[in-house]
Design an enzyme around this catalytic site. Sequence first.
Site, PDB file in Angstrom:
ATOM      1  N   GLU A   1      70.039  77.688  42.168  1.00 40.71           N
ATOM      2  CA  GLU A   1      70.630  78.228  43.404  1.00 40.71           C
ATOM      3  C   GLU A   1      69.570  78.972  44.204  1.00 40.71           C
ATOM      4  O   GLU A   1      68.594  79.453  43.637  1.00 40.71           O
ATOM      5  CB  GLU A   1      71.742  79.226  43.048  1.00 40.71           C
ATOM      6  CG  GLU A   1      73.154  78.732  43.245  1.00 40.71           C
ATOM      7  CD  GLU A   1      73.537  78.502  44.705  1.00 40.71           C
ATOM      8  OE1 GLU A   1      72.660  78.357  45.569  1.00 40.71           O
ATOM      9  OE2 GLU A   1      74.738  78.462  44.976  1.00 40.71           O
ATOM     10  N   ASP A   2      69.799  79.113  45.488  1.00 39.46           N
ATOM     11  CA  ASP A   2      68.893  79.932  46.289  1.00 39.46           C
ATOM     12  C   ASP A   2      69.320  81.391  46.270  1.00 39.46           C
ATOM     13  O   ASP A   2      68.486  82.288  46.194  1.00 39.46           O
ATOM     14  CB  ASP A   2      68.793  79.410  47.731  1.00 39.46           C
ATOM     15  CG  ASP A   2      70.153  79.256  48.388  1.00 39.46           C
ATOM     16  OD1 ASP A   2      71.135  79.029  47.667  1.00 39.46           O
ATOM     17  OD2 ASP A   2      70.242  79.365  49.621  1.00 39.46           O
ATOM     18  N   ILE A   3      70.635  81.658  46.340  1.00 37.20           N
ATOM     19  CA  ILE A   3      71.081  83.058  46.383  1.00 37.20           C
ATOM     20  C   ILE A   3      72.466  83.212  45.765  1.00 37.20           C
ATOM     21  O   ILE A   3      73.333  82.349  45.934  1.00 37.20           O
ATOM     22  CB  ILE A   3      71.073  83.599  47.842  1.00 37.20           C
ATOM     23  CG1 ILE A   3      71.402  85.096  47.882  1.00 37.20           C
ATOM     24  CG2 ILE A   3      72.005  82.814  48.751  1.00 37.20           C
ATOM     25  CD1 ILE A   3      71.072  85.766  49.217  1.00 37.20           C
ATOM     26  N   VAL A   4      72.640  84.304  45.035  1.00 38.52           N
ATOM     27  CA  VAL A   4      73.960  84.736  44.591  1.00 38.52           C
ATOM     28  C   VAL A   4      74.300  85.957  45.434  1.00 38.52           C
ATOM     29  O   VAL A   4      73.600  86.969  45.393  1.00 38.52           O
ATOM     30  CB  VAL A   4      73.990  85.079  43.087  1.00 38.52           C
ATOM     31  CG1 VAL A   4      75.348  85.646  42.693  1.00 38.52           C
ATOM     32  CG2 VAL A   4      73.663  83.841  42.253  1.00 38.52           C
ATOM     33  N   ASP A   5      75.372  85.812  46.216  1.00 32.13           N
ATOM     34  CA  ASP A   5      75.752  86.852  47.173  1.00 32.13           C
ATOM     35  C   ASP A   5      77.089  87.453  46.710  1.00 32.13           C
ATOM     36  O   ASP A   5      77.103  88.419  45.952  1.00 32.13           O
ATOM     37  CB  ASP A   5      75.827  86.186  48.554  1.00 32.13           C
ATOM     38  CG  ASP A   5      75.892  87.177  49.690  1.00 32.13           C
ATOM     39  OD1 ASP A   5      76.108  88.371  49.432  1.00 32.13           O
ATOM     40  OD2 ASP A   5      75.757  86.768  50.846  1.00 32.13           O
TER      41      ASP A   5
ATOM     42  N   PHE B   1      70.787  89.931  55.865  1.00 34.55           N
ATOM     43  CA  PHE B   1      70.987  88.482  55.970  1.00 34.55           C
ATOM     44  C   PHE B   1      69.626  87.808  55.967  1.00 34.55           C
ATOM     45  O   PHE B   1      68.841  87.957  56.893  1.00 34.55           O
ATOM     46  CB  PHE B   1      71.771  88.105  57.232  1.00 34.55           C
ATOM     47  CG  PHE B   1      72.311  86.703  57.135  1.00 34.55           C
ATOM     48  CD1 PHE B   1      73.573  86.454  56.624  1.00 34.55           C
ATOM     49  CD2 PHE B   1      71.526  85.616  57.516  1.00 34.55           C
ATOM     50  CE1 PHE B   1      74.061  85.150  56.494  1.00 34.55           C
ATOM     51  CE2 PHE B   1      71.997  84.309  57.387  1.00 34.55           C
ATOM     52  CZ  PHE B   1      73.263  84.087  56.884  1.00 34.55           C
TER      53      PHE B   1
ATOM     54  N   ASP C   1      69.555  79.293  55.377  1.00 35.88           N
ATOM     55  CA  ASP C   1      69.747  79.089  56.813  1.00 35.88           C
ATOM     56  C   ASP C   1      70.597  80.157  57.461  1.00 35.88           C
ATOM     57  O   ASP C   1      71.297  80.929  56.787  1.00 35.88           O
ATOM     58  CB  ASP C   1      70.448  77.745  57.058  1.00 35.88           C
ATOM     59  CG  ASP C   1      71.938  77.814  56.710  1.00 35.88           C
ATOM     60  OD1 ASP C   1      72.269  78.312  55.603  1.00 35.88           O
ATOM     61  OD2 ASP C   1      72.771  77.408  57.539  1.00 35.88           O
TER      62      ASP C   1
ATOM     63  N   ARG D   1      65.635  76.970  57.691  1.00 34.30           N
ATOM     64  CA  ARG D   1      65.429  76.576  56.289  1.00 34.30           C
ATOM     65  C   ARG D   1      63.969  76.259  56.002  1.00 34.30           C
ATOM     66  O   ARG D   1      63.506  76.378  54.868  1.00 34.30           O
ATOM     67  CB  ARG D   1      66.267  75.330  55.962  1.00 34.30           C
ATOM     68  CG  ARG D   1      67.758  75.562  55.971  1.00 34.30           C
ATOM     69  CD  ARG D   1      68.466  74.376  55.326  1.00 34.30           C
ATOM     70  NE  ARG D   1      69.869  74.300  55.679  1.00 34.30           N
ATOM     71  CZ  ARG D   1      70.850  74.920  55.031  1.00 34.30           C
ATOM     72  NH1 ARG D   1      70.574  75.673  53.996  1.00 34.30           N
ATOM     73  NH2 ARG D   1      72.101  74.786  55.420  1.00 34.30           N
TER      74      ARG D   1
HETATM   75  C1  PRP Z   1      74.963  79.758  50.394  1.00 32.13           C
HETATM   76  C2  PRP Z   1      73.940  79.759  49.269  1.00 32.13           C
HETATM   77  C3  PRP Z   1      74.772  79.849  48.020  1.00 32.13           C
HETATM   78  C4  PRP Z   1      75.987  80.627  48.478  1.00 32.13           C
HETATM   79  C5  PRP Z   1      75.893  82.046  47.996  1.00 32.13           C
HETATM   80  O1  PRP Z   1      75.428  78.457  50.585  1.00 32.13           O
HETATM   81  O2  PRP Z   1      73.160  78.596  49.308  1.00 32.13           O
HETATM   82  O3  PRP Z   1      75.152  78.582  47.556  1.00 32.13           O
HETATM   83  O4  PRP Z   1      76.008  80.586  49.905  1.00 32.13           O
HETATM   84  O5  PRP Z   1      76.966  82.827  48.474  1.00 32.13           O
HETATM   85  P1  PRP Z   1      78.132  83.390  47.558  1.00 32.13           P
HETATM   86  O6  PRP Z   1      77.504  83.979  46.329  1.00 32.13           O
HETATM   87  O7  PRP Z   1      78.753  84.444  48.443  1.00 32.13           O
HETATM   88  O8  PRP Z   1      79.085  82.280  47.260  1.00 32.13           O
HETATM   89  P2  PRP Z   1      76.135  77.949  51.920  1.00 32.13           P
HETATM   90  O9  PRP Z   1      77.606  77.911  51.708  1.00 32.13           O
HETATM   91  O10 PRP Z   1      75.641  78.739  53.094  1.00 32.13           O
HETATM   92  O11 PRP Z   1      75.625  76.440  52.008  1.00 32.13           O
HETATM   93  P3  PRP Z   1      74.117  75.889  52.133  1.00 32.13           P
HETATM   94  O12 PRP Z   1      73.424  76.143  50.814  1.00 32.13           O
HETATM   95  O13 PRP Z   1      74.295  74.443  52.413  1.00 32.13           O
HETATM   96  O14 PRP Z   1      73.441  76.647  53.258  1.00 32.13           O
END
Ligand code: PRP
Length: 176
Positions: A98-102, A151, A158, A164
């Site tokens: 994954e790129d980020i855990v938010d 952010f 993105d 990106r």
């Molecule tokens: C983003 C990111 C993670 C997710 C994290 O994806 O790439 O998959 O949000 O957020 P969370 O922990 O609050 O669920 P996004 O839905 O923006 O799709 P993308 O990767 O295609 O940009």
Amino acid sequence: MEMYTPEVLISEEEIALRISELGRAITNDYENEELVVICVLKGAFMFCSDLIKKINRPVRLEFISLSSYGDGTNSSGNVRLEMDITANIEGKHVLVIEDIVDTGLTIKTLLNMLALRKPSSVKLASLLFKPAKLKHRVDINYLGFEIEDKFVIGFGLDYAGRYRELPYIGVLNAGN
Ligand code: PRP
């Protein structure tokens, strides 16, 4: 044409160094086992591409596409499966990238979905973790950087489909 350069939060060099360290840790943990790497599109594509080059183990690469943000800066609260993996992961060692855990919603939803398919093991590598917004507890086995509640864009991440391609993690400023 717009000439906007976002502020750098994590430089290209810092990212490269951390990815090498994570690659070494993953290589050590998996000994000679084959790994099914699942890259969570779209955001993780750049991290995944660089990380698998540093994993000195046999890798099978799969892609899955999930989306929760749409075009805004806040999670919509719904995770949509837009494209599934093609491999059968039953009995396999899986590494999700994954790129980020938010909020944690995307990864929690994905890990629950994958568990039903009976893999031997599932681990998670995430480039970024933003604890301020976390709503669903998630164990990140290989974490790049913990970040503040800003952010972030770049290195795959993105804002409304843009930025990106930046080679670093930047901060989105209001009004840009
Ligand atoms: C983003 C990111 C993670 C997710 C994290 O994806 O790439 O998959 O949000 O957020 P969370 O922990 O609050 O669920 P996004 O839905 O923006 O799709 P993308 O990767 O295609 O940009």
